[in-house]
Design a protein around this motif. Sequence first.
Motif, PDB file in Angstrom:
ATOM      1  N   LEU A   1       0.838  -1.203   0.000  1.00  0.00           N
ATOM      2  CA  LEU A   1       0.000   0.000   0.000  1.00  0.00           C
ATOM      3  C   LEU A   1       0.871   1.251   0.000  1.00  0.00           C
ATOM      4  O   LEU A   1       0.599   2.222  -0.704  1.00  0.00           O
ATOM      5  CB  LEU A   1      -0.912  -0.019   1.237  1.00  0.00           C
TER       6      LEU A   1
ATOM      7  N   TYR B   1       1.800   3.882  -5.752  1.00  0.00           N
ATOM      8  CA  TYR B   1       1.608   5.322  -5.908  1.00  0.00           C
ATOM      9  C   TYR B   1       0.130   5.676  -6.011  1.00  0.00           C
ATOM     10  O   TYR B   1      -0.375   6.537  -5.290  1.00  0.00           O
ATOM     11  CB  TYR B   1       2.367   5.783  -7.156  1.00  0.00           C
ATOM     12  N   TYR B   2      -0.589   5.004  -6.895  1.00  0.00           N
ATOM     13  CA  TYR B   2      -1.987   5.374  -7.122  1.00  0.00           C
ATOM     14  C   TYR B   2      -2.888   5.006  -5.961  1.00  0.00           C
ATOM     15  O   TYR B   2      -3.692   5.813  -5.517  1.00  0.00           O
ATOM     16  CB  TYR B   2      -2.514   4.732  -8.402  1.00  0.00           C
ATOM     17  N   MET B   3      -2.716   3.779  -5.430  1.00  0.00           N
ATOM     18  CA  MET B   3      -3.599   3.332  -4.356  1.00  0.00           C
ATOM     19  C   MET B   3      -3.436   4.226  -3.135  1.00  0.00           C
ATOM     20  O   MET B   3      -4.408   4.685  -2.554  1.00  0.00           O
ATOM     21  CB  MET B   3      -3.238   1.877  -4.007  1.00  0.00           C
TER      22      MET B   3
ATOM     23  N   SER C   1      -2.328   7.295  -2.981  1.00  0.00           N
ATOM     24  CA  SER C   1      -2.869   8.627  -3.262  1.00  0.00           C
ATOM     25  C   SER C   1      -4.392   8.629  -3.209  1.00  0.00           C
ATOM     26  O   SER C   1      -5.007   9.561  -2.703  1.00  0.00           O
ATOM     27  CB  SER C   1      -2.432   9.101  -4.644  1.00  0.00           C
ATOM     28  N   TRP C   2      -4.993   7.552  -3.713  1.00  0.00           N
ATOM     29  CA  TRP C   2      -6.459   7.483  -3.678  1.00  0.00           C
ATOM     30  C   TRP C   2      -6.976   7.370  -2.257  1.00  0.00           C
ATOM     31  O   TRP C   2      -7.968   8.001  -1.901  1.00  0.00           O
ATOM     32  CB  TRP C   2      -6.965   6.308  -4.526  1.00  0.00           C
TER      33      TRP C   2
ATOM     34  N   GLU D   1      -5.489   8.429   0.438  1.00  0.00           N
ATOM     35  CA  GLU D   1      -5.281   9.703   1.110  1.00  0.00           C
ATOM     36  C   GLU D   1      -6.293  10.755   0.632  1.00  0.00           C
ATOM     37  O   GLU D   1      -6.845  11.503   1.430  1.00  0.00           O
ATOM     38  CB  GLU D   1      -3.862  10.208   0.904  1.00  0.00           C
TER      39      GLU D   1
END
Lengths: 41, 158, 191
Positions: free
Chosen positions: C22, C26-28, C30-31, C33
Motif C-alpha cells: 500500500l 503510488y496510485y492506491m 494517493s487514492w 489519502e
Amino acid sequence: MNQATLEKIAAGLSLVVIVAATWFYWVQILDVLELLEMAYG
Amino acid sequence: MDVFAFFQWLDTSWLASISKAYGGVFAVVQVFHLLAMLTLGGMVLTGDLRLLGVLLKDVPSEVVIEHTQKWFSVALVVLLASGIFMSSAVAIKLYYNSFFWAKMASLAFGIFFVYTIRRPLLRYDHSTINPWTLRLVAVASMTTWFVVAASGRWIGFS
Amino acid sequence: MLNEILLRFAEWLDTHAWSTALHESYYMYSWVESTHVLTLALFFGMLVVIDLRMLGWAFTSVPASTISRRLETPMMIGFAIMVVSGLLLVYAVPVRTTNSIWFRMKMVLFVAAGINALLFRNKMKAAVGSWDKDPIPPKRMRNGAGASLALWSCVVASGRLMAYDWYDCHQSMPYFMYWLAGCVHEMAEFE
C-alpha cells in the motif's frame, strides 16, 4: 434573462459538466484498475 | 496578457518573501485553506443534497440555499486569499504543473457557475423550476467543486 | 514503556507485505489519502453546519434539533469512511506515524473532541420543547458548539501537519521532544 431561458442554460451547462467530469474520471479509474491488475492480478 | 510574467512577479513579491522564509506561517495558512475548503464543501453538499431531496427534506429548499450560500461566499474568500499566499511560495513550479491549471480552470468555471447560473436560478421559487433542472444543477455543482478540490490535492502528488 | 510497546507494534505492522504494498503503490496510496481528505468535506462540513446552527450563526429560522438530527446520518457516514481510510493510512506508514508528534497530538485531540461531542449530543437532545426554536441557543450550547468547532479544527490541523518532518526522529531535538514523539532509539543515545 427570464426564468425559462436561465433554466435551459442551467440544464444544458450542467449536463455538459457532468458528462465531461465522468469522462475525465473514467479514464483515471480505468488507469487505477489496470495498475491493480498488474500488481495483484 | 503574459501569464508567465505574473507568476514571475508573484515569485519575487513580498508575499513570496514571507511564504518562502517562514515554513510555519505557510503551514498555518495551509491549515486555514483546508478548513475553508471543508466548510465550502459542507455548504455545497448541504445545499445540493437538499435540492436532490436527500437531506433536510422537512426544511424548505429556499431556506437551505439561502443560508448555505452565505457561508459558501465566506469560505470562498478565505480560500482565495490563502490560496494566493500559498501559490506565491511555489509560483514558478505551479506554472508548469498541469493539475494546477486543471484546478484553476475548474475553479474559474465553478465561480462562474455559482454566481451567474446557480444563484440567479435558485432565486426563483423552487417549485416553479423543472425538478430535473434542479437535479442537474445540483449534481453539476457538486461535481465541479469535487474536481476543484481533487485537482488541488493532486497538485501535491504530481 | 508505552513508547516501546507502540514502536514494537508499529515495527511489527511494518513487516506486513500489505503495508509495504500500500505504501509503495503510488496510485492506491494517493487514492486512499484523497478519500480521507475529501470525505472530511462530508464529516467536517456537516459538523460545521450543525455547530453554526448551535452558535446561532446560520439556519436560525430552522429548529436546532431538525438540523442536528437530519445531518447526523451523513456526518456519521463521513466519520466511518474517515476512520477506515485513516486506519489504512496508518497501516501503510506505521513507524513514522507512531513516531509523529502531530499524530499523537491528533489522537489526544480526537479523544477530547469525542468526549465533547458525547456531552454535547445529550444536551442537544434535551432541547426539544425548550430552546429548540430560538434563533440563538443558550450560552452553554454555544460554548459546546464553539469547543466542538475548535477541537475538530485542531484535529484536522494536526492531521495536515503530519506531512511536515520538522519534529521527526531523524531531526536533532531535545530529549523531551524525543520522548513526546516516542523516538525510542534516539532516546537511548542520551543514556
